[in-house]
Design a protein around this motif. Structure first.
Motif, PDB file in Angstrom:
ATOM      1  N   VAL A 462       0.620  -0.818  -0.032  1.00 17.52           N
ATOM      2  CA  VAL A 462       0.087  -0.009   0.267  1.00 17.52           C
ATOM      3  C   VAL A 462       1.029   1.558  -0.064  1.00 17.52           C
ATOM      4  CG1 VAL A 462      -2.119   1.257   1.745  1.00 17.52           C
ATOM      5  CG2 VAL A 462      -2.289  -0.875   1.245  1.00 17.52           C
ATOM      6  N   ASP A 463       1.741   1.084   1.142  1.00 22.33           N
ATOM      7  CA  ASP A 463       2.728   2.253   1.024  1.00 22.33           C
ATOM      8  C   ASP A 463       3.413   2.675  -0.619  1.00 22.33           C
ATOM      9  OD1 ASP A 463       2.341   3.676   3.329  1.00 22.33           O
ATOM     10  OD2 ASP A 463       4.081   2.706   4.598  1.00 22.33           O
ATOM     11  N   LEU A 464       3.705   1.337  -0.515  1.00 26.09           N
ATOM     12  CA  LEU A 464       4.867   1.931  -2.252  1.00 26.09           C
ATOM     13  C   LEU A 464       3.548   2.217  -3.743  1.00 26.09           C
ATOM     14  CD1 LEU A 464       7.705   0.624  -2.964  1.00 26.09           C
ATOM     15  CD2 LEU A 464       6.328  -1.175  -4.105  1.00 26.09           C
ATOM     16  N   ALA A 465       2.483   1.514  -3.431  1.00 25.84           N
ATOM     17  CA  ALA A 465       1.320   2.001  -4.024  1.00 25.84           C
ATOM     18  C   ALA A 465       1.035   3.811  -4.282  1.00 25.84           C
ATOM     19  CB  ALA A 465       0.760   1.207  -4.540  1.00 25.84           C
ATOM     20  N   LYS A 466       1.115   3.698  -2.890  1.00 22.82           N
ATOM     21  CA  LYS A 466       0.753   5.411  -2.447  1.00 22.82           C
ATOM     22  C   LYS A 466       1.909   6.672  -2.994  1.00 22.82           C
ATOM     23  CE  LYS A 466      -0.814   7.877   1.537  1.00 22.82           C
ATOM     24  NZ  LYS A 466      -0.381   7.858   3.090  1.00 22.82           N
TER      25      LYS A 466
END
Ligand SMILES: Nc1ncnc2c1ncn2[C@@H]1O[C@H](COP(=O)(O)OP(=O)(O)OP(=O)(O)O)[C@@H](O)[C@H]1O
Length: 836
Positions: A462-466
């Protein structure tokens, strides 16, 4: 899909058409909107617009959304209910039929039965709508309309439920609103709207009465069933808000909060601002609030309804639950909206007029817009072929009247609204997702992994996508900004260079204009100075006039004759230069005049210097036979002439025709020749130079007083003059003042002697006798500068000298005479001068 049906008993001849599904919505008028050109105009230097599209096109991974396929969603049609209002018996002549009074049935059961039977009979005979089953109705036209082949019985089917005229409020609630309320209690929002013509029972259905409560009170009773205050178990609170949308005299749309302290409301970005919500703890309290609001609601009496709603009324009941209920199940916020729309009505039925009619128009328009919105939903649904996703349930209740006289209204509503039941919704289970997503941002970081875990995503992913999403947004945004700035810079450069060119152009134009202006100024200044000089000269001349004329002006006052005063200055200054003056000074017939002669003789002044008699004759012959023309050519211009007509009438015509006539650039003065005047106050002036004319003499003698006659004659002893003054005093004054004075004219000067004329001493020189000597004098004055052209017509030839002497032209020659220059010897008129 049509099918023949056995016509109902009431309308045996009609054909029944199955109406639903039949309606086809027309496509939305997309062409009605102006087409925005996609390519920029060539004339405009384009600055690329902000690349919002580009930014918006970025595929941004959204926050974890609930899987809609997994969510418990049920594709469902819009619930459309139909309620038929009980028939109202209309007595003939009753223009404002009263609705059936509720709860007033006779208490006597026998009577009740009788009334019911009668009522049923009336209903049967007058109803236009019959309930086929719980989902369909048949609408039959009244007999009067059955003649038209276009009007047929129609069956409308597919309703969620059809409530017959006998159905009670409780039944309607149970079948229609109860499911919504139950859902609401479970945290699902819902809406019910009542639509129908005026007086069809919308308000009755929604609010009811004290004895027969409607949907709102029944819903409130259910909501607060078993609870007297905020439910301590479910920890839910309920709020009530109520407002109306109305129009004042049909002008503009306004919103008003109907709660106790409510005021005007306004829309801002799709939200109603200023609406008050009142926390409600029990049904009674809520009902009280609603009844107060109803008192404030705009209503009016119309022919269709004695208390017709004039506004769209919206009631919101909101439930909030901050905590979970006893079963630890999260309870969501929900809103139950109940709308009582104002009834559309035809002008003919409502009988509205003036501002009430304007109001009706507003109501009809809003009803139409509501319909259009629903049609738009249908259209939208058709294109993607996908149901609309909705977080709450909608229901629509159509109310109609069953009377024959209401056939058209009922037919219209059914035709318009029955297709709405085809609108499909996918009811999304979790309307609070958005809220919960928003809340995620505010959640403590420690809680986030938990939430993400529950949504099935790894925190790192999620962090990466964000991060990636943020990075992409920032990059694209920066790129867009860069492009915009670059465009602006180029545009700025172009504008600057254009400005430079313009500035150069402007300065050169200004230079040219300045030069032009200064040269024009110079010309104007020159003109001004020359005008000034001219004015100055004129002023000087005027001053001279005034100086010269002042004694005579006084004289004229003494003599009391305007004529003297007027004519004298004319002569004094310029002699015979001015035609008017010449008329005054010269145009006198001094001897033997008769009124008839005077009235036939004209003075023509201001003739050109080179005029000849022929020209003068040409000018005047058309007015009548001319007896005589005497053209005078004095030493100085202008010329003048005396024309004697044979008839006085012709002379008058000539004056009318030729006075003011532009002759070769000279404005002629034509008037009757005046008869001159002599006086006994006469002086003899001796020692005059031989070049002296009567004008010169008169000019010289005028400073002493008013001269009415002057004459110059020459003999062996030299040049002598006679001057007549109008008064004795002037004569004496002249002798005193001008005796031994210096006389001058253009050619010579001399000192003259002025003495009183002795009438006895030399009769030969008297003007009266001088006539006989005029010829001799005339000849003797050949040195003078003037000429006198005399002409005589046929008549003059036959005239005797006596006749001549009796006329104003004493020296009528026998031939057209270019007579010897005799102008200096001004003995008698016209040779002599005779001022007035
Ligand atoms: N089902 C019904 N049973 C008994 N009376 C009814 C029924 N429906 C309507 N009425 C009566 O008809 C009259 C008009 O009804 P109502 O005011 O509800 O109409 P409306 O559709 O709200 O009209 P408007 O749009 O003009 O406000 C009222 O007096 C009401 O009591």
């Amino acid at each position: 899909m049509e099918e023949m049906k056995i016509p109902p008993l009431t309308c045996p001849k009609t054909v029944t058409v199955r109406r639903n599904p039949h309606w086809k919505a027309s496509p939305m008028p997309s062409t009605a909107f102006p087409q925005i050109p996609t390519s920029p105009s060539k004339n405009l230097q384009e600055i690329s617009s902000f690349p919002s599209d580009e930014i918006l096109s970025i595929q941004i991974p959204q926050n974890p959304q609930p899987d809609l396929s997994q969510a418990s969603s049920t594709s469902k049609n819009l619930n459309v209910f139909l309620r038929i209002r009980p028939l109202v018996l209309v007595k003939s002549g009753d223009r404002n039929p009263k609705p059936r009074a509720k709860n007033v049935w006779p208490k006597n059961p026998a009577k009740r039965v009788a009334v019911k039977e009668k009522s049923a009979k009336d209903k049967c005979s007058k109803a236009c709508i019959t309930v086929d089953d719980s989902q369909s109705v048949t609408l039959s036209p009244p007999l009067a309309l059955q003649t038209s082949k276009w009007i047929r019985s129609e069956v409308y089917q597919g309703f969620s439920y059809v409530f017959s005229a006998d159905s009670s409020q409780g039944e309607v609630y149970e079948k229609m609103l109860s499911p919504l309320v139950e859902e609401f209690m479970r945290g699902k929002s819902g809406m019910l709207a009542a639509l129908g013509p005026s007086g069809s029972g919308k308000t009755h259905t929604i609010f009811g009465s004290v004895r027969d409560p409607g949907m709102v009170p029944l819903a409130l009773q259910r909501i607060f069933k078993g609870t007297t205050s905020i439910d301590s178990e479910s920890r839910r609170s309920f709020y009530l808000s109520i407002f109306e949308i109305y129009s004042v005299h049909g002008k503009g749309e306004r919103m008003s909060d109907l709660s106790l302290h409510g005021g005007d409301l306004f829309m801002q970005q799709g939200t109603v601002k200023g609406l008050q919500e009142v926390i409600i703890s029990d049904a009674a309290e809520a009902e009280l609030l609603i009844s107060c609001a109803m008192l404030r609601r705009a209503t009016a009496m119309t022919n269709a309804n004695s208390q017709s709603s004039r506004s769209q009324c919206i009631i919101n009941i909101r439930s909030t639950a901050s905590k979970r209920d006893g079963n630890n199940v999260p309870v969501k916020d929900a809103v139950l909206t109940i709308v009582d729309l104002a009834g559309a009505g035809r002008e003919k039925r409502t009988g509205n007029q003036g501002s009430r009619l304007l109001e009706s128009n507003f109501i009809n328009n809003t009803s139409m817009i509501f319909g259009l919105c629903l049609r738009a939903l249908m259209e939208h649904q058709k294109k993607p072929r996908k149901p609309l996703e909705k977080h709450f349930q909608d229901s629509l209740i159509l109310t109609v009247k069953s009377g024959e006289e209401d056939y058209l209204d009922t037919s219209y509503v059914l035709k318009q609204a029955s297709p709405y039941m085809k609108i499909k919704f996918d009811h999304v289970e979790d309307p609070s997702n958005l809220v919960s997503n928003k809340r995620q941002f505010h959640m403590p970081r420690v809680e986030q992994p938990k939430r993400m875990k529950s949504s099935g995503l790894e925190p790192d992913a999620v962090d990466l996508a964000k991060k990636e999403r943020n990075h992409r947004i920032t990059r694209n945004f920066a790129k867009a900004i860069w492009n915009v700035l670059k465009d602006y810079k180029e545009k700025l450069k172009a504008a600057e260079s254009e400005m430079e060119i313009l500035r150069d152009k402007l300065s050169s134009e200004m230079e040219i204009l300045r030069d032009k202006l200064s040269s024009e100024m110079e010309i104007l200044r020159d003109k001004l100075s020359s005008e000034k000089m001219r004015n100055h000269e004129l002023e000087k001349q005027l001053k001279i006039y005034v100086d010269i004329d002042s004694p005579n002006a006084k004289k004229s006052e003494i003599n009391g004759t305007i004529e003297n005063y007027d004519f004298t200055p004319s002569q004094d200054q310029d002699g015979n230069r001015n035609g008017k003056r010449v008329a005054a000074n010269e145009g006198k017939i001094t001897h033997g005049t008769t009124s008839s002669c005077a009235s036939r003789t004209l003075y023509v002044g201001n003739l050109p210097w080179d005029s000849c008699e022929r020209e003068v004759e040409d000018l005047f012959y058309k007015y009548g036979p001319i007896a005589d023309i005497d053209l005078k050519i004095p030493p100085r211009p202008p010329c003048y002439a005396f024309i004697e007509f044979e008839e006085a009438r012709d002379a008058e015509d000539a004056i009318r025709g030729r006075d003011g006539y532009d002759f070769d650039g000279h404005r002629l003065l034509v008037e009757l020749a005046h008869v001159g005047r002599r006086s006994e106050y006469r002086v003899l002036v001796s020692g005059l130079p031989s070049s002296a004319s009567w004008q010169d003499l008169k000019d010289h003698m005028r400073p002493a007083g008013y001269v009415c006659f002057s004459q110059v004659f020459r003999d062996g002893s030299g040049t002598t003059g006679i001057v007549d003054y109008t008064s004795y005093g002037d004569m004496k004054h002249a002798i005193r003042k001008l005796n031994d004075s210096e006389f001058r004219n253009a050619f010579s000067r001399s000192y003259v002697r002025v003495r009183e004329y002795d009438h006895r001493q030399d009769h030969s020189r008297s003007p009266s006798r001088g006539r006989s000597h005029s010829r001799g004098w005339s000849e003797s004055c050949s040195r003078s500068h003037g000429r006198s052209y005399r002409s005589s017509r046929s008549r003059s030839r036959s005239k005797s000298p006596e006749a001549k002497s009796s006329c104003c032209s004493p020296a009528r020659s026998r031939s057209k005479s270019v007579s010897s220059p005799s102008h200096s010897v001004h003995q008698f008129m016209p040779q002599t001068h005779a001022p007035c």
